[in-house]
Design an enzyme around this catalytic site. Structure first.
Site, mmCIF file in Angstrom:
data_model
loop_
_atom_site.group_PDB
_atom_site.id
_atom_site.type_symbol
_atom_site.label_atom_id
_atom_site.label_comp_id
_atom_site.label_asym_id
_atom_site.label_seq_id
_atom_site.Cartn_x
_atom_site.Cartn_y
_atom_site.Cartn_z
ATOM 1 N N CYS A 181 -18.109 17.789 58.543
ATOM 2 C CA CYS A 181 -17.155 17.814 57.431
ATOM 3 C C CYS A 181 -17.837 17.618 56.093
ATOM 4 O O CYS A 181 -17.233 17.783 55.055
ATOM 5 C CB CYS A 181 -16.088 16.747 57.635
ATOM 6 S SG CYS A 181 -15.193 17.065 59.125
ATOM 7 N N HIS A 221 -11.514 18.603 70.793
ATOM 8 C CA HIS A 221 -12.667 19.526 70.839
ATOM 9 C C HIS A 221 -13.997 18.785 70.890
ATOM 10 O O HIS A 221 -15.046 19.407 71.044
ATOM 11 C CB HIS A 221 -12.612 20.528 69.676
ATOM 12 C CG HIS A 221 -12.925 19.963 68.317
ATOM 13 N ND1 HIS A 221 -14.132 20.150 67.704
ATOM 14 C CD2 HIS A 221 -12.185 19.223 67.452
ATOM 15 C CE1 HIS A 221 -14.121 19.566 66.503
ATOM 16 N NE2 HIS A 221 -12.950 18.998 66.335
ATOM 17 N N THR A 280 7.172 22.239 66.598
ATOM 18 C CA THR A 280 7.071 22.527 68.031
ATOM 19 C C THR A 280 5.686 22.147 68.553
ATOM 20 O O THR A 280 4.676 22.534 67.965
ATOM 21 C CB THR A 280 7.332 24.028 68.283
ATOM 22 O OG1 THR A 280 8.604 24.337 67.715
ATOM 23 C CG2 THR A 280 7.334 24.347 69.761
ATOM 24 N N GLN A 286 -15.521 10.090 68.477
ATOM 25 C CA GLN A 286 -16.789 10.358 69.177
ATOM 26 C C GLN A 286 -16.924 9.538 70.457
ATOM 27 O O GLN A 286 -17.811 9.801 71.265
ATOM 28 C CB GLN A 286 -17.983 10.065 68.252
ATOM 29 C CG GLN A 286 -18.062 10.984 67.048
ATOM 30 C CD GLN A 286 -18.383 12.437 67.405
ATOM 31 O OE1 GLN A 286 -18.778 12.749 68.535
ATOM 32 N NE2 GLN A 286 -18.210 13.333 66.448
ATOM 33 N N THR A 315 -8.799 14.523 62.112
ATOM 34 C CA THR A 315 -8.563 14.380 60.666
ATOM 35 C C THR A 315 -7.103 14.055 60.394
ATOM 36 O O THR A 315 -6.785 13.120 59.633
ATOM 37 C CB THR A 315 -8.968 15.694 59.950
ATOM 38 O OG1 THR A 315 -10.367 15.905 60.185
ATOM 39 C CG2 THR A 315 -8.698 15.631 58.465
HETATM 40 N N1 PLP Z 1 -13.639 11.277 63.096
HETATM 41 C C1 PLP Z 1 -14.892 11.411 63.541
HETATM 42 C C2 PLP Z 1 -15.699 10.190 63.855
HETATM 43 C C3 PLP Z 1 -15.439 12.686 63.725
HETATM 44 O O1 PLP Z 1 -16.698 12.809 64.159
HETATM 45 C C4 PLP Z 1 -14.639 13.811 63.414
HETATM 46 C C5 PLP Z 1 -15.196 15.188 63.536
HETATM 47 O O2 PLP Z 1 -16.370 15.407 63.328
HETATM 48 C C6 PLP Z 1 -13.323 13.620 62.967
HETATM 49 C C7 PLP Z 1 -12.857 12.329 62.814
HETATM 50 C C8 PLP Z 1 -12.425 14.775 62.638
HETATM 51 O O3 PLP Z 1 -11.931 15.352 63.807
HETATM 52 P P1 PLP Z 1 -11.304 16.848 63.765
HETATM 53 O O4 PLP Z 1 -12.461 17.788 63.699
HETATM 54 O O5 PLP Z 1 -10.549 16.951 65.060
HETATM 55 O O6 PLP Z 1 -10.416 16.915 62.606
#
Ligand code: PLP
Length: 372
Positions: free
Chosen positions: A321, A201, A237, A179, A75
């Site tokens: 999300c 993650h 940091t 992904q 994100t």
């Molecule tokens: N972009 C995509 C295609 C995702 O699937 C995700 C998470 O589901 C993200 C961005 C966001 O990643 P993060 O959870 O590390 O903020």
């Protein structure tokens, strides 16, 4: 618990845990410190950075090396790319199936009078290159954002073609590869994108770290201020143990992983199709090997998700999300799918630690629920 929600997050791999716990217990210090401890930490940081860049197919040597800026995740990396690279009086183009972190950032840009327009996708969920060409000809464009593969359907996007069209029109290209990374080889230089986001993650690394890979010479304006770390693009940091976990997670990649994921995914889809009336969304397109978006025709997706959960089967209705909302998936809507498909579709996503026995149990559970 049968966990088929790996596109939301994956389980931490033991190798990654070992790398991080060694870093924590060995008393690594601040990589910005000047003493020898700091120098050792800095070396560990830069070695990890180089290994990740190499893994992404980015340039690490020569006169024009690419850069990797560590962030808190996908994100933040998407926010940094979009807000940091917009130019006044130029439009931003984003595909109609981007992750909410791109859409929400685009909405923020629109509120600041930046012209943001969407590139449509076809019925299979692939971005329309003809329409992209037209949009690029209509107005000066500073940035085009098209993801490597979609998080809900797994549908792979023609990233190199997008980059060629955008560069011909003088625009930069951002690619959300969250992904994609560690499922298929990432080809940063070959795709010729200007920036690419990833999140640890999603491939058995720690939560709380991701990165933005930047082509040589591409410098977004920072989101935060306060220090020189990460070339001043992400001051503060650096979380070195997480970085070392990140490097350990990319080392888990094996070229054969895509084939084994795909055969498990295909088994899941074929078995469900033999037992139930289903449609696999985006199945006519090239897809990531671990993602399946299935319409269980005649069933309500939310009710199905809850029923599966009562059997300890973890699925999802779409992006983590946007979950919690019962709204229809913007991705499936953009594909122009009919209402009965939109209202009955769930995402099933596997990972390298998913077993055949778990998939077979999931098939039995879903068959039992849908037949009752
Ligand atoms: N972009 C995509 C295609 C995702 O699937 C995700 C998470 O589901 C993200 C961005 C966001 O990643 P993060 O959870 O590390 O903020």
């Amino acid at each position: 618990m049968i966990y088929l929600d790996n596109n939301s997050t994956t389980r931490l791999a033991p190798e990654v845990w070992t790398a991080m716990s060694e870093a924590w217990s060995n008393g690594l210090v601040n990589p910005a410190s000047q003493h020898r401890g700091g120098q050792r930490a800095r070396r560990a940081l830069e070695d990890a950075r180089e290994a990740i860049l190499r893994h992404l197919g980015a340039r690490t040597a020569g006169m024009r090396p690419d850069r990797l800026i560590f962030t808190s995740g996908g994100t933040e990396a998407n926010n940094l790319a979009l807000t940091g690279l917009v130019q006044p009086n130029q439009q931003v183009l984003i595909s109609a199936i981007e992750h909410p972190s791109i859409f929400a950032t685009a909405r923020h840009l629109s509120s600041m009078n930046i012209d943001v327009r969407q590139i449509p996708v076809d019925h299979d969920g692939v971005v329309c290159l003809d329409r992209l060409g037209e949009l690029l000809r209509e107005r000066p464009t500073c940035l085009v954002a098209v993801m490597a593969a979609n998080n809900e359907t797994g549908v792979i996007q023609p990233v190199s073609d997008v980059a060629r069209l955008a560069h011909d029109a003088g625009a930069l290209v951002h690619c959300d590869a969250v992904q994609w990374v560690n499922k298929l080889p990432t080809l940063f230089s070959t795709w010729d994108v200007d920036c690419l986001s990833l999140s640890c993650h999603k491939f058995h690394g720690p939560v709380g770290i991701g990165a933005l890979c930047l082509k040589h010479g591409v410098t977004p304006r920072p989101l935060f201020f306060g220090g020189f770390q990460e070339d001043g693009l992400r001051p503060g940091t650096v979380a070195l143990p997480l970085v070392l976990g990140f490097a350990a997670a990319v080392r888990l990649f094996e070229p054969g992983i895509a084939d084994s994921l795909q055969s498990l995914r295909d088994h899941l889809e074929l078995s469900l199709a033999q037992r139930l009336p289903i449609v696999v969304n985006g199945s006519a397109a090239l897809r990531l090997p671990h993602t399946s978006n299935v319409a269980f025709l005649g069933r309500d997706r939310q009710a199905l998700l809850l029923a599966a959960d009562r059997h300890d089967l973890c699925l999802s209705t779409g992006s983590a999300c946007s979950s919690g909302s019962s709204e229809r998936s913007p991705v499936l809507l953009a594909m122009g799918l009919p209402a009965n498909v939109l209202d009955s579709s769930l995402r099933l996503s596997i990972a390298r630690d998913t077993t055949l026995a778990e998939v077979d149990q999931a098939i039995d559970i879903l068959t039992a629920i849908c037949s009752s």
